[in-house]
Scaffold this active site. Structure first.
Site, mmCIF file in Angstrom:
data_model
loop_
_atom_site.group_PDB
_atom_site.id
_atom_site.type_symbol
_atom_site.label_atom_id
_atom_site.label_comp_id
_atom_site.label_asym_id
_atom_site.label_seq_id
_atom_site.Cartn_x
_atom_site.Cartn_y
_atom_site.Cartn_z
ATOM 1 N N GLU A 108 -37.614 -74.642 -2.718
ATOM 2 C CA GLU A 108 -38.930 -74.461 -2.119
ATOM 3 C C GLU A 108 -40.061 -74.837 -3.072
ATOM 4 O O GLU A 108 -41.168 -75.147 -2.627
ATOM 5 C CB GLU A 108 -39.095 -73.005 -1.664
ATOM 6 C CG GLU A 108 -38.296 -72.623 -0.428
ATOM 7 C CD GLU A 108 -38.930 -73.120 0.851
ATOM 8 O OE1 GLU A 108 -39.286 -74.317 0.911
ATOM 9 O OE2 GLU A 108 -39.066 -72.324 1.789
ATOM 10 N N THR A 139 -48.315 -76.656 2.983
ATOM 11 C CA THR A 139 -48.329 -75.289 2.477
ATOM 12 C C THR A 139 -49.310 -75.144 1.323
ATOM 13 O O THR A 139 -50.035 -74.143 1.213
ATOM 14 C CB THR A 139 -46.922 -74.874 2.019
ATOM 15 O OG1 THR A 139 -46.018 -75.010 3.118
ATOM 16 C CG2 THR A 139 -46.905 -73.442 1.523
#
Length: 306
Positions: free
Chosen positions: A128, A181
């Protein structure tokens, strides 16, 4: 077993009041991945369909997660990874986590399951970092474990899996725009007021209690976000109208899925979920933005072999 084919499901993170710590796993929406053993040591990404992503292992979410696992165990062979991306990048429904979780799950299976699913979350988090710049488990945890997950803490990593009430459904409206993000995190404030912290904590406790007691009304009352949503919702065209349409048509709650731009709603029963999906669709059609709609039960298993 020398080769494995996987379904890597989409996820919804945050769930309004659970920023960076809550998530759920969706059913029937996700990527496909093939992983096979190879005589050459290391990790190689050999095929990518559906998205333009780096083949270099150290720059690919799946590659980084796979390396984290492989570097923690003695292994005299390597792995090749094929990725078929169905989930759009920057969709807000866990595209990067599907790749990271799928990679570590598949390699673990081919190694004879030396790690538990809980332990795999630690490796998937490493991937991630490539997508968002930070390790977080609110997507990879439900992707691996299924159901709902709560990340109680990161040092050490402590993830609690929570079963979903049987009649709970999720609706997702995914606009075909990208909200990175990193960009959605940039609008957040480093501090919050004591009043908002108390409200948010109460809602988080209520959501978890509602899930454990199958109290749909309590789940609905708790799906409120007074900290993150007010700062992010302007990144999503027509967000307020879509959320209002969902709530007016019987959704328990509605909010931003992950970092956006997807908008989710939780509903009791499939019939109600379909009604809410129709209302959300009608509300978004006038934006001129192409979008997808998904209605899904909560996936109890996470990544699976197909």
């Amino acid at each position: 077993m020398n080769e494995i084919k996987l379904f890597c499901p989409a996820t919804i993170a945050n769930l309004n009041c659970g920023f960076d710590i809550m998530g759920l796993c969706l059913d029937g929406i996700g990527d496909e991945m093939i992983i096979r053993k190879s005589a050459e040591k290391g990790i190689r990404i050999t095929k990518i369909e559906g998205a333009t992503l780096p083949f270099k292992t150290e720059e690919n979410v799946a590659g980084v997660a796979a390396l984290a696992l492989l570097n923690s165990i003695e292994c005299d062979f390597g792995f090749e990874i094929e990725i078929n991306k169905i989930l759009k990048l920057g969709s807000g429904i866990g595209s990067s986590s599907a790749s990271a979780a799928g990679a570590v799950f598949g390699i673990n299976e081919l190694l004879g399951k030396p790690f538990t699913k809980q332990q795999l979350v630690h490796f998937a988090m490493k991937g991630e970092v490539v997508a968002s710049g930070s390790e977080h488990a609110d997507n990879v945890a439900p992707c691996l474990l299924g159901g709902f997950t709560l990340v109680r803490g990161y040092n050490p990593l402590d993830v609690i899996r929570i079963d979903s009430p049987d009649d709970l459904f999720a609706v997702v409206l995914h606009p075909h725009i990208e909200v990175k993000t990193s960009d959605s995190r940039a609008v957040l404030q480093p501090t919050v007021s004591l009043k908002n912290a108390i409200t948010q904590t109460g809602n988080l406790g209520g959501l978890i209690a509602g899930l454990y007691t199958n109290d749909y009304e309590l789940i609905g009352r708790s799906l409120q976000d007074v900290i993150i949503e007010p700062l992010r919702k302007h990144l999503i065209p027509n967000f307020d109208s879509v959320k209002s349409a969902a709530l007016k048509n019987g959704a328990l709650g509605s909010g931003i899925s992950g970092a956006g731009p997807s908008i989710f709603a939780l509903c009791k029963g499939n019939e109600n979920a379909e009604k809410v999906a129709l209302a959300m669709r009608e509300s978004y059609q006038n934006t001129g933005i192409v979008f997808d709609m998904h209605v899904s039960k909560i996936n109890p298993n996470g990544v699976k072999i197909v």
